[in-house]
Design a protein around this motif. Structure first.
Motif, PDB file in Angstrom:
ATOM      1  N   LYS A  64       0.830  -1.219   0.000  1.00  0.00           N
ATOM      2  CA  LYS A  64       0.000   0.000   0.000  1.00  0.00           C
ATOM      3  C   LYS A  64       0.855   1.255   0.000  1.00  0.00           C
ATOM      4  O   LYS A  64       0.513   2.251  -0.632  1.00  0.00           O
ATOM      5  CB  LYS A  64      -0.945   0.002   1.199  1.00  0.00           C
ATOM      6  N   SER A  65       1.991   1.214   0.702  1.00  0.00           N
ATOM      7  CA  SER A  65       2.837   2.398   0.845  1.00  0.00           C
ATOM      8  C   SER A  65       3.728   2.669  -0.366  1.00  0.00           C
ATOM      9  O   SER A  65       3.970   3.822  -0.706  1.00  0.00           O
ATOM     10  CB  SER A  65       3.727   2.261   2.086  1.00  0.00           C
ATOM     11  N   PHE A  66       4.229   1.593  -0.988  1.00  0.00           N
ATOM     12  CA  PHE A  66       5.265   1.794  -2.003  1.00  0.00           C
ATOM     13  C   PHE A  66       4.924   1.292  -3.405  1.00  0.00           C
ATOM     14  O   PHE A  66       5.559   1.693  -4.367  1.00  0.00           O
ATOM     15  CB  PHE A  66       6.573   1.129  -1.550  1.00  0.00           C
ATOM     16  N   VAL A  67       3.943   0.426  -3.530  1.00  0.00           N
ATOM     17  CA  VAL A  67       3.658  -0.176  -4.833  1.00  0.00           C
ATOM     18  C   VAL A  67       2.325   0.306  -5.400  1.00  0.00           C
ATOM     19  O   VAL A  67       2.203   0.530  -6.607  1.00  0.00           O
ATOM     20  CB  VAL A  67       3.669  -1.732  -4.726  1.00  0.00           C
ATOM     21  N   LYS A  68       1.343   0.477  -4.550  1.00  0.00           N
ATOM     22  CA  LYS A  68      -0.026   0.780  -4.990  1.00  0.00           C
ATOM     23  C   LYS A  68      -0.087   1.916  -6.010  1.00  0.00           C
ATOM     24  O   LYS A  68      -0.684   1.760  -7.073  1.00  0.00           O
ATOM     25  CB  LYS A  68      -0.901   1.108  -3.782  1.00  0.00           C
ATOM     26  N   LYS A  69       0.527   3.044  -5.710  1.00  0.00           N
ATOM     27  CA  LYS A  69       0.426   4.213  -6.597  1.00  0.00           C
ATOM     28  C   LYS A  69       0.877   3.883  -8.017  1.00  0.00           C
ATOM     29  O   LYS A  69       0.223   4.241  -8.985  1.00  0.00           O
ATOM     30  CB  LYS A  69       1.236   5.382  -6.040  1.00  0.00           C
ATOM     31  N   LYS A  70       1.975   3.166  -8.138  1.00  0.00           N
ATOM     32  CA  LYS A  70       2.496   2.825  -9.475  1.00  0.00           C
ATOM     33  C   LYS A  70       1.576   1.859 -10.220  1.00  0.00           C
ATOM     34  O   LYS A  70       1.544   1.853 -11.440  1.00  0.00           O
ATOM     35  CB  LYS A  70       3.890   2.224  -9.354  1.00  0.00           C
ATOM     36  N   VAL A  71       0.849   1.034  -9.475  1.00  0.00           N
ATOM     37  CA  VAL A  71      -0.031   0.044 -10.092  1.00  0.00           C
ATOM     38  C   VAL A  71      -1.362   0.668 -10.508  1.00  0.00           C
ATOM     39  O   VAL A  71      -1.908   0.311 -11.551  1.00  0.00           O
ATOM     40  CB  VAL A  71      -0.253  -1.159  -9.139  1.00  0.00           C
ATOM     41  N   VAL A  72      -1.892   1.596  -9.721  1.00  0.00           N
ATOM     42  CA  VAL A  72      -3.247   2.099  -9.982  1.00  0.00           C
ATOM     43  C   VAL A  72      -3.288   3.471 -10.636  1.00  0.00           C
ATOM     44  O   VAL A  72      -4.371   3.955 -10.977  1.00  0.00           O
ATOM     45  CB  VAL A  72      -4.114   2.095  -8.692  1.00  0.00           C
ATOM     46  N   ASP A  73      -2.134   4.126 -10.847  1.00  0.00           N
ATOM     47  CA  ASP A  73      -2.179   5.406 -11.551  1.00  0.00           C
ATOM     48  C   ASP A  73      -2.212   5.168 -13.064  1.00  0.00           C
ATOM     49  O   ASP A  73      -2.239   4.024 -13.519  1.00  0.00           O
ATOM     50  CB  ASP A  73      -1.028   6.326 -11.123  1.00  0.00           C
ATOM     51  N   GLU A  74      -2.214   6.228 -13.836  1.00  0.00           N
ATOM     52  CA  GLU A  74      -2.342   6.089 -15.295  1.00  0.00           C
ATOM     53  C   GLU A  74      -1.011   5.950 -16.019  1.00  0.00           C
ATOM     54  O   GLU A  74      -0.998   5.737 -17.226  1.00  0.00           O
ATOM     55  CB  GLU A  74      -3.117   7.285 -15.864  1.00  0.00           C
ATOM     56  N   SER A  75       0.099   6.034 -15.304  1.00  0.00           N
ATOM     57  CA  SER A  75       1.393   5.950 -15.989  1.00  0.00           C
ATOM     58  C   SER A  75       1.662   4.512 -16.436  1.00  0.00           C
ATOM     59  O   SER A  75       1.420   3.564 -15.692  1.00  0.00           O
ATOM     60  CB  SER A  75       2.516   6.436 -15.067  1.00  0.00           C
ATOM     61  N   PRO A  76       2.150   4.349 -17.668  1.00  0.00           N
ATOM     62  CA  PRO A  76       2.408   2.992 -18.173  1.00  0.00           C
ATOM     63  C   PRO A  76       3.549   2.320 -17.420  1.00  0.00           C
ATOM     64  O   PRO A  76       4.420   2.979 -16.866  1.00  0.00           O
ATOM     65  CB  PRO A  76       2.767   3.218 -19.643  1.00  0.00           C
ATOM     66  N   TYR A  77       3.522   1.005 -17.423  1.00  0.00           N
ATOM     67  CA  TYR A  77       4.609   0.241 -16.826  1.00  0.00           C
ATOM     68  C   TYR A  77       5.826   0.294 -17.740  1.00  0.00           C
ATOM     69  O   TYR A  77       5.689   0.175 -18.955  1.00  0.00           O
ATOM     70  CB  TYR A  77       4.220  -1.230 -16.651  1.00  0.00           C
ATOM     71  N   PRO A  78       7.019   0.403 -17.165  1.00  0.00           N
ATOM     72  CA  PRO A  78       8.216   0.289 -18.003  1.00  0.00           C
ATOM     73  C   PRO A  78       8.438  -1.165 -18.419  1.00  0.00           C
ATOM     74  O   PRO A  78       7.929  -2.088 -17.777  1.00  0.00           O
ATOM     75  CB  PRO A  78       9.344   0.774 -17.077  1.00  0.00           C
ATOM     76  N   LYS A  79       9.178  -1.352 -19.483  1.00  0.00           N
ATOM     77  CA  LYS A  79       9.517  -2.706 -19.924  1.00  0.00           C
ATOM     78  C   LYS A  79      10.351  -3.395 -18.856  1.00  0.00           C
ATOM     79  O   LYS A  79      11.142  -2.750 -18.166  1.00  0.00           O
ATOM     80  CB  LYS A  79      10.313  -2.653 -21.231  1.00  0.00           C
ATOM     81  N   ASN A  80      10.153  -4.696 -18.734  1.00  0.00           N
ATOM     82  CA  ASN A  80      10.940  -5.551 -17.839  1.00  0.00           C
ATOM     83  C   ASN A  80      10.836  -5.177 -16.361  1.00  0.00           C
ATOM     84  O   ASN A  80      11.773  -5.409 -15.590  1.00  0.00           O
ATOM     85  CB  ASN A  80      12.413  -5.584 -18.274  1.00  0.00           C
ATOM     86  N   ILE A  81       9.698  -4.618 -15.955  1.00  0.00           N
ATOM     87  CA  ILE A  81       9.473  -4.279 -14.548  1.00  0.00           C
ATOM     88  C   ILE A  81       9.334  -5.576 -13.745  1.00  0.00           C
ATOM     89  O   ILE A  81       8.835  -6.577 -14.247  1.00  0.00           O
ATOM     90  CB  ILE A  81       8.223  -3.385 -14.413  1.00  0.00           C
ATOM     91  N   ARG A  82       9.798  -5.568 -12.511  1.00  0.00           N
ATOM     92  CA  ARG A  82       9.668  -6.748 -11.642  1.00  0.00           C
ATOM     93  C   ARG A  82       8.206  -6.962 -11.279  1.00  0.00           C
ATOM     94  O   ARG A  82       7.430  -6.030 -11.207  1.00  0.00           O
ATOM     95  CB  ARG A  82      10.480  -6.554 -10.360  1.00  0.00           C
ATOM     96  N   THR A  83       7.880  -8.205 -11.010  1.00  0.00           N
ATOM     97  CA  THR A  83       6.507  -8.547 -10.654  1.00  0.00           C
ATOM     98  C   THR A  83       6.488  -9.317  -9.342  1.00  0.00           C
ATOM     99  O   THR A  83       7.517  -9.834  -8.902  1.00  0.00           O
ATOM    100  CB  THR A  83       5.829  -9.347 -11.791  1.00  0.00           C
ATOM    101  N   ALA A  84       5.325  -9.384  -8.738  1.00  0.00           N
ATOM    102  CA  ALA A  84       5.148 -10.118  -7.481  1.00  0.00           C
ATOM    103  C   ALA A  84       5.269 -11.615  -7.737  1.00  0.00           C
ATOM    104  O   ALA A  84       4.963 -12.089  -8.836  1.00  0.00           O
ATOM    105  CB  ALA A  84       3.786  -9.788  -6.880  1.00  0.00           C
ATOM    106  N   ASN A 135      -7.624   1.425 -14.087  1.00  0.00           N
ATOM    107  CA  ASN A 135      -6.227   1.680 -14.439  1.00  0.00           C
ATOM    108  C   ASN A 135      -5.383   0.422 -14.275  1.00  0.00           C
ATOM    109  O   ASN A 135      -4.555   0.105 -15.134  1.00  0.00           O
ATOM    110  CB  ASN A 135      -5.655   2.806 -13.580  1.00  0.00           C
ATOM    111  N   MET A 136      -5.603  -0.286 -13.177  1.00  0.00           N
ATOM    112  CA  MET A 136      -4.821  -1.491 -12.908  1.00  0.00           C
ATOM    113  C   MET A 136      -5.063  -2.548 -13.988  1.00  0.00           C
ATOM    114  O   MET A 136      -4.118  -3.115 -14.533  1.00  0.00           O
ATOM    115  CB  MET A 136      -5.175  -2.043 -11.525  1.00  0.00           C
ATOM    116  N   PHE A 137      -6.338  -2.810 -14.289  1.00  0.00           N
ATOM    117  CA  PHE A 137      -6.662  -3.811 -15.307  1.00  0.00           C
ATOM    118  C   PHE A 137      -6.169  -3.373 -16.683  1.00  0.00           C
ATOM    119  O   PHE A 137      -5.479  -4.125 -17.378  1.00  0.00           O
ATOM    120  CB  PHE A 137      -8.182  -4.020 -15.395  1.00  0.00           C
ATOM    121  N   ALA A 138      -6.542  -2.164 -17.094  1.00  0.00           N
ATOM    122  CA  ALA A 138      -6.290  -1.713 -18.469  1.00  0.00           C
ATOM    123  C   ALA A 138      -4.808  -1.559 -18.767  1.00  0.00           C
ATOM    124  O   ALA A 138      -4.333  -1.996 -19.824  1.00  0.00           O
ATOM    125  CB  ALA A 138      -7.029  -0.402 -18.737  1.00  0.00           C
ATOM    126  N   LYS A 139      -4.059  -0.958 -17.865  1.00  0.00           N
ATOM    127  CA  LYS A 139      -2.647  -0.749 -18.203  1.00  0.00           C
ATOM    128  C   LYS A 139      -1.854  -2.049 -18.151  1.00  0.00           C
ATOM    129  O   LYS A 139      -0.887  -2.213 -18.888  1.00  0.00           O
ATOM    130  CB  LYS A 139      -2.027   0.370 -17.377  1.00  0.00           C
TER     131      LYS A 139
END
Length: 150
Positions: A64-84, A135-139
């Motif tokens: 919630k503190s460090f990952v949520k914003k990047k997942v639910v905002d409108e900014s696209p994911y960078p290539k080769n981003i780490r996943t859970a 945002n989370m689903f679509a991006k």
């Protein structure tokens, strides 16, 4: 950003899925197309299927503190981003099965509608607005479909 709660946009996602073939190669990354479809299904499994554990309190705080914003905002994911860890798919998967599951999840989300997701609890991030769910689903879908050139 496309909207998973609009029929036209869901149709576009499904059209992109239908352009994939079992031998489609990624433009980047190491997942095969069947693994990518299974990976995309995990997001929906966390919503609709009771097969993934909720993170413990400490991990929940970190997410919630460090990952949520990047997942639910409108900014696209960078290539080769780490996943859970639960999103890491190993071994071969049934391409047609994973493809059909993903289409079914997209349709189910559309049919339930935006209102069903307003304030809905996420396993990883707590309550989200319908916009954050979208945002989370679509991006995530767009990121991986672009990864495979569709």
């Amino acid at each position: 950003m496309q909207n998973v709660f609009l029929k036209e946009d869901c149709g576009q996602f499904i059209n992109r899925i239908n352009q994939l073939k079992s031998d489609t190669k990624p433009l980047w990354g190491t997942m095969s197309v069947d693994q990518m479809l299974a990976h995309c299904n995990v997001t929906y499994e966390m919503v609709y299927d009771n097969i993934h554990q909720k993170p413990n309190a400490f991990m929940g705080f970190l997410l919630k503190s460090f990952v949520k914003k990047k997942v639910v905002d409108e900014s696209p994911y960078p290539k080769n981003i780490r996943t859970a860890p639960q999103f890491i798919i190993k071994g071969d998967r049934d391409f047609e099965l994973e493809k059909n599951r993903l289409v079914a999840y997209i349709i189910k989300t559309l049919e339930l509608g935006k209102e069903s997701f307003e304030g809905k609890e996420s396993l990883s991030f707590g309550k989200l607005s319908s916009e954050e769910w979208n945002n989370m689903f679509a991006k995530h879908l767009d990121h991986h479909f672009s990864q495979f050139g569709v």
